[in-house]
Motif scaffolding. Sequence first.
Motif, short mmCIF file in Angstrom:
data_model
loop_
_atom_site.label_atom_id
_atom_site.label_comp_id
_atom_site.label_asym_id
_atom_site.label_seq_id
_atom_site.Cartn_x
_atom_site.Cartn_y
_atom_site.Cartn_z
N PRO A 84 30.97 -3.64 -12.06
CA PRO A 84 31.57 -2.35 -11.68
C PRO A 84 33.00 -2.51 -11.18
CG PRO A 84 30.10 -3.12 -9.97
CD PRO A 84 29.96 -4.09 -11.10
N ALA A 85 33.79 -1.46 -11.33
CA ALA A 85 35.16 -1.46 -10.85
C ALA A 85 35.25 -1.01 -9.40
CB ALA A 85 36.02 -0.54 -11.71
N THR A 86 34.26 -0.27 -8.94
CA THR A 86 34.18 0.18 -7.55
C THR A 86 32.75 -0.03 -7.08
OG1 THR A 86 33.69 2.44 -8.26
CG2 THR A 86 36.00 1.91 -7.81
N PRO A 87 32.51 -0.04 -5.76
CA PRO A 87 31.15 -0.25 -5.27
C PRO A 87 30.18 0.80 -5.81
CG PRO A 87 32.73 -0.50 -3.49
CD PRO A 87 33.50 0.03 -4.66
N THR A 88 29.00 0.34 -6.23
CA THR A 88 27.93 1.21 -6.70
C THR A 88 27.07 1.56 -5.49
OG1 THR A 88 27.92 0.10 -8.85
CG2 THR A 88 25.96 1.40 -8.27
N LEU A 89 27.13 2.81 -5.06
CA LEU A 89 26.52 3.20 -3.80
C LEU A 89 25.28 4.06 -3.98
CD1 LEU A 89 29.73 4.21 -1.79
CD2 LEU A 89 28.49 2.03 -1.67
N PHE A 90 24.34 3.88 -3.06
CA PHE A 90 23.24 4.81 -2.89
C PHE A 90 22.93 4.86 -1.40
CE2 PHE A 90 21.42 0.67 -3.79
CZ PHE A 90 20.42 0.51 -2.85
N ALA A 91 22.09 5.81 -1.00
CA ALA A 91 21.82 6.02 0.42
C ALA A 91 20.36 5.74 0.76
CB ALA A 91 22.17 7.45 0.82
N LYS A 92 20.14 5.42 2.01
CA LYS A 92 18.81 5.37 2.59
C LYS A 92 18.77 6.33 3.78
CE LYS A 92 17.30 0.68 1.38
NZ LYS A 92 15.93 0.96 0.91
N PHE A 93 17.59 6.44 4.41
CA PHE A 93 17.42 7.33 5.53
C PHE A 93 16.80 6.56 6.70
CE2 PHE A 93 16.93 9.66 1.54
CZ PHE A 93 18.00 10.52 1.64
N PRO A 94 17.02 7.01 7.93
CA PRO A 94 16.48 6.28 9.09
C PRO A 94 14.96 6.06 9.02
CG PRO A 94 18.13 7.84 9.82
CD PRO A 94 17.93 8.10 8.35
N ALA A 95 14.22 7.00 8.46
CA ALA A 95 12.77 6.86 8.38
C ALA A 95 12.35 5.68 7.51
CB ALA A 95 12.13 8.14 7.84
N GLY A 96 13.28 5.19 6.70
CA GLY A 96 12.96 4.06 5.83
C GLY A 96 13.05 2.71 6.51
N LEU A 97 13.58 2.66 7.75
CA LEU A 97 13.82 1.39 8.41
C LEU A 97 12.55 0.85 9.07
CD1 LEU A 97 17.31 2.06 10.00
CD2 LEU A 97 16.76 1.11 7.75
N LEU A 98 12.51 -0.48 9.19
CA LEU A 98 11.34 -1.20 9.67
C LEU A 98 11.82 -2.31 10.59
CD1 LEU A 98 8.24 -1.16 8.89
CD2 LEU A 98 8.79 -2.97 7.26
N GLY A 99 11.05 -2.64 11.62
CA GLY A 99 11.41 -3.72 12.53
C GLY A 99 11.27 -5.08 11.89
N ALA A 100 11.88 -6.08 12.49
CA ALA A 100 11.93 -7.42 11.91
C ALA A 100 10.58 -8.12 11.87
CB ALA A 100 12.92 -8.28 12.70
N ARG A 101 9.61 -7.67 12.65
CA ARG A 101 8.29 -8.30 12.66
C ARG A 101 7.19 -7.30 12.29
NH1 ARG A 101 11.58 -11.61 12.85
NH2 ARG A 101 11.92 -13.27 14.39
N ASP A 102 7.57 -6.10 11.91
CA ASP A 102 6.58 -5.08 11.56
C ASP A 102 5.90 -5.41 10.24
OD1 ASP A 102 7.35 -3.70 13.81
OD2 ASP A 102 8.59 -2.25 12.73
N PRO A 103 4.64 -5.00 10.06
CA PRO A 103 4.01 -5.14 8.75
C PRO A 103 4.71 -4.25 7.73
CG PRO A 103 2.61 -3.86 10.22
CD PRO A 103 3.73 -4.39 11.06
N LEU A 104 4.79 -4.74 6.51
CA LEU A 104 5.35 -3.97 5.39
C LEU A 104 4.18 -3.38 4.61
CD1 LEU A 104 7.59 -3.06 3.44
CD2 LEU A 104 7.43 -5.32 2.35
#
Length: 273
Positions: A84-104
């Motif tokens: 790409p010539a410029t960054p290829t961007l997409f978004a996420k939302f806060p509800a998608g975040l998970l802690g570093a030791r949380d189960p996936l």
Amino acid sequence: MRLATIRIDGGTRAARVDGDHAVLLPAPDVGALLADPSWPALTGGPRLPVAELDLAPVVPRPSQIFCVGLNYRAHIIEMGRQVPATPTLFAKFPAGLLGARDPLVLPSVSDRVDWEVELAVVVGRPLRRGTAAEAAAAIAGYTVLNDVSMRDWQVHSSQWLPGKAFEASTPVGPWLTTVDEVGDEPDLEVRCEVDGEVMQRARTGDLLFGPAETMAYVSRFTTLRPGDLIATGTPGGVGNARDPKVFLRPGQVLRTSIEGLGECVNECVKETG
């Protein structure tokens, strides 16, 4: 300096990680802490052992989460895309975040859950139409992120959002490491392992668009604010590009690590109910 958001007393608190202990700070989370320009001078409270911390996403409620796709040449090649010539961007939302030791939790509606280790930038001050130098000065620090992707949902259309925005699917942490410890454009090893097998390994020095360049680009169309996250992209080695394809299964352990920044360790579990 390392800053974490921990779950405690039914809520969250920001903390400064000093060796084997964390010092509680007078802010509900790292995002709120960074919004206070005087945060470096804030004194701490009680000390807790790091080994006993319940780690929340390092910034639980960022106002914006931007992700860069196709930002390592090896990953571009394995996905059959053009550079790409410029960054290829997409978004996420806060509800998608998970802690570093949380189960996936592997969603029952997807059987193609994939891994993507990424260096994430945490914004430290407002940035609007900034230069690369101004963007570099606005970086608070870096953290570890895995852009776990539901590949079957990602290809429902030409827009990637459905496969990237599942709730509680993106581990981020364990803490923020401030920019003074790693530099504006760090060259760090990123690695992703599944059950101890190395699936991805690269260096952030190979990014096509570095952290400051990406931030400056994003700031041209929106104001970046303290606590906002930018995931800088993943290298080659994703499961969807393998032959045969490989995806995450219940019982496996996903380990996402970046040199000097720590690691996220998330056990994959089957969705129930």
